[in-house]
Design a protein around this motif. Structure first.
Motif, short mmCIF file in Angstrom:
data_model
loop_
_atom_site.label_atom_id
_atom_site.label_comp_id
_atom_site.label_asym_id
_atom_site.label_seq_id
_atom_site.Cartn_x
_atom_site.Cartn_y
_atom_site.Cartn_z
N LEU A 149 -0.79 8.11 -0.23
CA LEU A 149 -0.63 6.92 0.99
C LEU A 149 -2.03 6.43 1.19
O LEU A 149 -2.17 5.14 1.48
CB LEU A 149 0.13 7.17 2.12
N LEU A 150 -2.87 7.13 1.54
CA LEU A 150 -4.15 6.58 1.97
C LEU A 150 -4.88 6.04 0.87
O LEU A 150 -5.32 4.60 1.27
CB LEU A 150 -5.11 7.83 2.28
N LEU A 151 -4.82 6.38 -0.29
CA LEU A 151 -5.51 5.72 -1.62
C LEU A 151 -4.66 4.19 -1.53
O LEU A 151 -5.53 3.19 -1.81
CB LEU A 151 -5.47 6.39 -2.85
N GLY A 152 -3.17 4.31 -1.72
CA GLY A 152 -2.58 3.22 -1.58
C GLY A 152 -2.97 1.79 -0.81
O GLY A 152 -3.19 0.88 -0.94
N VAL A 153 -3.10 2.52 0.71
CA VAL A 153 -3.13 1.58 1.70
C VAL A 153 -4.56 0.95 1.71
O VAL A 153 -5.11 -0.21 1.78
CB VAL A 153 -2.97 2.33 3.04
N VAL A 154 -5.69 1.87 1.36
CA VAL A 154 -7.01 1.55 1.19
C VAL A 154 -7.14 0.32 0.13
O VAL A 154 -7.78 -0.54 0.26
CB VAL A 154 -7.91 2.74 1.04
N GLY A 192 0.82 -1.22 0.06
CA GLY A 192 0.01 0.06 0.02
C GLY A 192 0.75 1.23 -0.08
O GLY A 192 0.73 2.19 -0.90
N VAL A 193 1.88 1.03 0.79
CA VAL A 193 2.83 2.32 0.81
C VAL A 193 3.50 2.37 -0.45
O VAL A 193 3.55 3.68 -0.89
CB VAL A 193 3.66 2.26 2.06
#
Lengths: 305, 290
Positions: free
Chosen positions: B248-253, B11-12
């Protein structure tokens, strides 16, 4: 009076056209022109008149196509399946279209694009297969029927948009487009008019989707949800003239003919040319090809006086 | 625990890439209110440029940036002079709408031209470190992913320094805060817009390298534009530092959704998040009310 006579003779000509030309190739082209003109007008009501530029019209087109296909292959005759598709499209508008008006201006555009992508991916996952025509349905399949259907829907759509453009409703829609806050300030319920515009627009898109599902023999279930079905009507409307009655029709003729002209020799190049024409139109011809006619006429008039 | 950390790390990595993807779009949108949806297509073109530079000059992909960034700066310059400059005088909403439409046309043209010229085949730049990983406490960290995170941090930091510490950067910020007032203070506003647009396009080079190291094809441009828009909205419009966090939020989600609902709906989760934020918090999760 003169123009009414012209339109009446044009409609008559188009009704008898298939009897005169007898060429399947030309008939196919005419069907495509009607289909694109209808779909583009459907976009035009929402985007051209009401100013809500949707980048996700394929969702409603696809919903109409999907419903039509299921009912038709399930044994329902096409003249019942077609309005059912339009109804399904309207129901979808209730579910996702009206809430999307919470997004204003450009947020609406990119939000509807996101909705269209969600719909495309979902349908791709749920129905990855190809849709075939069954033998029973093949008996109902005739280009002539499809042509009259497509032409009938097209004429009805253009007539509806013409009536709309001269009505109080049409004026209200234009006022929302021109300045939403000012319209709100003078007492126009902008949300209500946007909802009305979207309802008319999605019903027409649903009809167009049904005609597509009737016309195309075999296709992937998700084909009518492809992003192209969102982008093409927008390009057509802008190039012909967004917010006009004639514009999308002119645009559809140019679009289909260009596509035919280049499809044989250069493949995908028509999208390229259309993209360039689109940019030039947005920059220099805010009223599209129809606008050129207006400019010429004005010059003509001023030259005479 | 190990699996969770592994998912989080992916995700990161993709989040850092999304941050880079959105950076140029966010800069242009913040300064002159142009919604340049062609940004994804420009990144795609940058990836092809990296591919050719690596292929013909035998450069390392990251080294190829010294050629790619100036090239795209010039492309941005030309695009602005040719198409976007004439929109500057329009009122705010017209400006936005027209820039959206024009860049949308560019997006269509670029992705189709690229398909015609270079076919729709999947491409990738292979390097000696492709697929190599570091094993850290049972979590496998690919070299390229780590490089992406470093690149993202460095680039965002550099842009931030440029905007806050240099004279010209301050001028650009002044224009973004108030176009007219900036011009009264003697700032050459159209020049500031020109340079920031060119920088915005040049910034497409960085994600271009990372994309080139993965597989890509011309149609990736729509996907990238989409990701850039999602991050732009998550970050709060025009917030450059927010871009990294939004990415980062989008990637982790997305990574978490692969774990929870399966890979087929990975994109959908991001898009639904996007639509919800657009509806209920259009100023962005971290953004102030405009």
């Amino acid at each position: 009076m003169k123009s009414k006579l012209g339109i009446a003779s044009f409609v008559l000509l188009m009704i008898f056209a298939p009897l005169l030309i007898k060429s399947e190739y030309l008939l196919n082209l005419l069907i495509l022109i009607c289909l694109y003109a209808t779909l583009s007008h459907s976009w035009n009501i929402l985007g051209g008149y009401c100013g809500q530029i949707s980048l996700g019209h394929a969702t409603f087109f696809g919903a109409g196509a999907l419903t039509f296909r299921y009912l038709w292959l399930g044994g329902v005759s096409y003249y019942l399946a077609l309005p059912a598709g339009a109804l399904a499209s309207l129901i979808l508008a209730f579910a996702i279209g009206f809430p999307s008006f919470k997004m204003k201006g450009h947020y609406f555009s990119i939000g509807t694009l996101a909705l269209a992508m969600i719909a495309l991916i979902t349908v791709q996952n749920l129905l990855p297969g190809v849709s075939f025509i069954t033998e029973a349905c093949l008996k109902e399949y005739s280009l002539l029927t499809i042509y009259y259907l497509a032409f009938g829907v097209g004429v009805a759509t253009v007539a509806a948009v013409y009536a709309l453009s001269r009505s109080k409703l049409g004026l209200a829609l234009v006022s929302v487009r021109e300045d939403e806050e000012a319209a709100e300030a003078i007492g126009i319920n902008t949300f209500k008019y946007k909802v009305v515009a979207m309802s008319i627009s999605t019903v027409i898109a649903g009809f167009a989707g049904g005609i597509f599902a009737f016309y195309c023999g075999t296709y992937y279930h998700y084909a009518p949800f492809e992003l192209g079905w969102s982008f093409d009507p927008l390009l057509i409307a802008f190039i012909g003239g967004a917010g006009t009655v004639v514009g999308p029709v002119v645009g559809a003729v140019v679009f289909v003919l260009l596509k035919e002209l280049f499809a044989a020799s250069l493949g995908q190049v028509n999208v390229l040319i259309f993209g360039i024409v689109f940019i030039v139109t947005v920059l220099f011809l805010p009223k599209g090809l129809v606008g050129i006619a207006g400019i010429v006429r004005k010059k003509d008039r001023s030259a005479r006086t | 625990m190990g699996a969770l950390l592994q998912i989080l790390s992916y995700g990161v990595f993709s989040g850092a890439l999304y941050g880079l993807v959105a950076l140029g779009l966010s800069l242009v949108f913040g300064v002159m209110n142009y919604l340049n949806v062609a940004h994804g297509a420009l990144i795609m073109l940058a990836s092809y440029t990296v591919l050719w530079v690596c292929y013909y000059l035998h450069f390392d992909p990251f080294l190829s940036l010294i050629l790619v960034i100036p090239t795209f700066f010039v492309i941005g310059w030309i695009l602005f002079m040719g198409l976007f400059q004439r929109l500057l005088a329009l009122p705010e909403t017209e400006k936005l709408k027209n820039s959206l439409l024009i860049s949308f046309g560019i997006l269509l043209i670029c992705s189709n031209a690229a398909t015609m010229l270079w076919t729709a085949d999947e491409r990738a730049v292979a390097t000696s470190y492709t697929g190599k990983v570091i094993d850290l406490l049972g979590v496998r960290l690919p070299y390229i992913g780590l490089a992406t995170v470093f690149l993202a941090i460095i680039v965002v930091f550099a842009v931030h320094l440029f905007l806050t510490r240099t004279y010209f950067g301050k001028a650009i910020r002044a224009v973004s805060q108030d176009y007219e007032a900036a011009s009264w203070m003697g700032i050459n506003t159209s020049r500031a817009c020109l340079v920031s647009f060119a920088i915005g396009v040049a910034l497409a080079g960085f994600p271009g390298v990372v994309i080139a190291l993965q597989t890509f094809n011309p149609m990736v441009s729509f996907d990238l534009t989409n990701k850039a828009l999602i991050v732009l909205i998550l970050a709060g419009v025009g917030s450059l530092r927010g871009v990294l966090f939004g990415g980062l939020l989008l990637g982790v989600v997305e990574a978490a959704s692969v774990f929870l609902v399966g890979v087929a709906y990975r994109e959908v989760v991001g898009l639904v998040l996007f639509v919800l934020v657009l509806m209920f918090r259009p100023q962005g999760i971290g953004g102030r009310k405009a």
